[in-house]
Design an enzyme around this catalytic site. Sequence first.
Site, short mmCIF file in Angstrom:
data_model
loop_
_atom_site.label_atom_id
_atom_site.label_comp_id
_atom_site.label_asym_id
_atom_site.label_seq_id
_atom_site.Cartn_x
_atom_site.Cartn_y
_atom_site.Cartn_z
N SER A 35 0.83 -1.21 0.00
CA SER A 35 0.00 0.00 0.00
C SER A 35 0.86 1.26 0.00
CB SER A 35 -0.87 0.07 1.26
OG SER A 35 -1.91 -0.83 1.16
N HIS A 66 -3.20 1.40 -4.76
CA HIS A 66 -2.61 0.29 -5.52
C HIS A 66 -2.88 0.51 -7.00
CE1 HIS A 66 -1.87 -2.70 -2.24
NE2 HIS A 66 -2.73 -1.92 -1.62
N HIS A 88 -5.47 -8.99 -2.43
CA HIS A 88 -5.67 -9.51 -1.08
C HIS A 88 -6.91 -10.40 -1.06
CE1 HIS A 88 -3.82 -5.47 -0.79
NE2 HIS A 88 -3.05 -6.05 0.11
N TYR A 90 -9.06 -10.40 1.24
CA TYR A 90 -10.23 -9.67 1.77
C TYR A 90 -10.99 -8.94 0.69
CZ TYR A 90 -7.23 -5.49 1.75
OH TYR A 90 -6.39 -4.47 1.36
N GLU A 91 -10.37 -8.75 -0.47
CA GLU A 91 -11.08 -8.12 -1.59
C GLU A 91 -11.99 -9.11 -2.28
OE1 GLU A 91 -8.35 -5.15 -3.82
OE2 GLU A 91 -7.04 -6.63 -2.88
N ALA A 118 2.57 -2.47 4.04
CA ALA A 118 2.26 -1.50 5.09
C ALA A 118 1.70 -2.31 6.25
CB ALA A 118 1.21 -0.53 4.59
N MET A 221 -2.37 -7.44 6.46
CA MET A 221 -3.38 -8.29 5.78
C MET A 221 -2.86 -8.89 4.48
SD MET A 221 -6.46 -5.53 6.06
CE MET A 221 -6.59 -4.39 7.42
N SER A 222 -1.55 -8.95 4.32
CA SER A 222 -1.02 -9.42 3.02
C SER A 222 0.21 -10.30 3.20
CB SER A 222 -0.66 -8.19 2.18
OG SER A 222 0.45 -7.52 2.74
N ASN A 245 1.35 2.82 10.85
CA ASN A 245 0.54 3.30 11.96
C ASN A 245 0.86 2.43 13.18
OD1 ASN A 245 -1.00 1.42 10.07
ND2 ASN A 245 -2.10 1.16 12.00
N HIS A 259 -6.81 4.37 6.56
CA HIS A 259 -6.05 4.09 5.32
C HIS A 259 -5.25 5.32 4.86
CE1 HIS A 259 -5.01 1.73 1.86
NE2 HIS A 259 -5.60 2.53 0.99
CL1 6GU Z 1 -2.90 -1.63 12.09
N1 6GU Z 1 -3.57 -3.70 10.75
C1 6GU Z 1 -3.64 -4.43 9.66
N2 6GU Z 1 -4.27 -5.60 9.75
N3 6GU Z 1 -3.15 -4.07 8.48
C2 6GU Z 1 -2.52 -2.90 8.40
C3 6GU Z 1 -2.39 -2.07 9.49
C4 6GU Z 1 -2.95 -2.53 10.70
N4 6GU Z 1 -1.72 -0.98 9.12
C5 6GU Z 1 -1.43 -1.10 7.83
N5 6GU Z 1 -1.92 -2.28 7.39
#
Ligand code: 6GU
Length: 284
Positions: A35, A66, A88, A90-91, A118, A221-222, A245, A259
């Site tokens: 990302s 993306h 991903h 989740y998509e 990310a 998530m990847s 983050n 995001h």
């Molecule tokens: Cl905090 N969690 C997840 N699952 N994916 C992320 C994230 C957090 N920050 C960027 N991608």
Amino acid sequence: MSSNVKADYSTVSAIAEFIRTHTSIKPEVGIICGSGLGKLADSVKNPVVIKYEEIPNFPRVTVDGHQGNLVFGTIGTKNVVVMQGRFHMYEGYSRHEVALPIRLMKLLGVTTLLVSNAAGGLNANYKLGDLVIIKDHISFPGLSLNNVLVGANDADFGVRFIATSDAYSTDLRQLALSIAKEQNVADIVRQGVYVHVGGPNYESPAECKMLRMLGADVVGMSTVPEVLIARHCGLKVFAVSLVTNISILDEESKEKANHEEVLSTAAIRTITLQKIFEEMIKRI
Ligand code: 6GU
């Protein structure tokens, strides 16, 4: 999304043939941008850009931040292919769609895969913008049959039961650490455990505390599905998380993951990561 395309040998071979009609570049190194990190493709010299939508049976992208391109060219003296935009689960992409680009890289000649993502920082010592070299992972989807390798094994690519103890190449991790020192960015580079969750929601504070207790340093998530497919077909893998983050572990916190913050932090470190990747590729 959710097409009936299979990532089997004959489908992937046909796509590889299509690619070869568009470029004679035979990539040795494959790169997947996370990302907001798509600018890594800017390091590619004499780029040949092939849009995902031009490629028969190739999945299309759906997330902001993306792009959807395969970028062929050179970095240093090496031929590379950059996947600008990834898929991903989740998509709603199937495991075949997630597997397909990696297997395509394999058939095009790639032997080493570099992945960036990310991620949320769970480890209290981590700061926003830190680069975390992944040394190991925990995959919730992977452990619970939402694993990209579920289904009949495709023996043309690899064996049924793969080891994951050596998933993240020690050599490549050492190389990245030395380069970080040389480039005077060792203070923001760490090594840690990536926990892969299904998403698409960011984790709750209770979930974050649980993940931390399990030994995870960053959460995302990847990456793990791509790494599993890459390891199945014998690619050497390097993966790095950018802490975009800091995970919120306190229910009373006024902060919350979003995001936009993920994309803006990613932008700050794109060049740093680009320089590390460029030097790694030269020395691979
Ligand atoms: Cl905090 N969690 C997840 N699952 N994916 C992320 C994230 C957090 N920050 C960027 N991608």
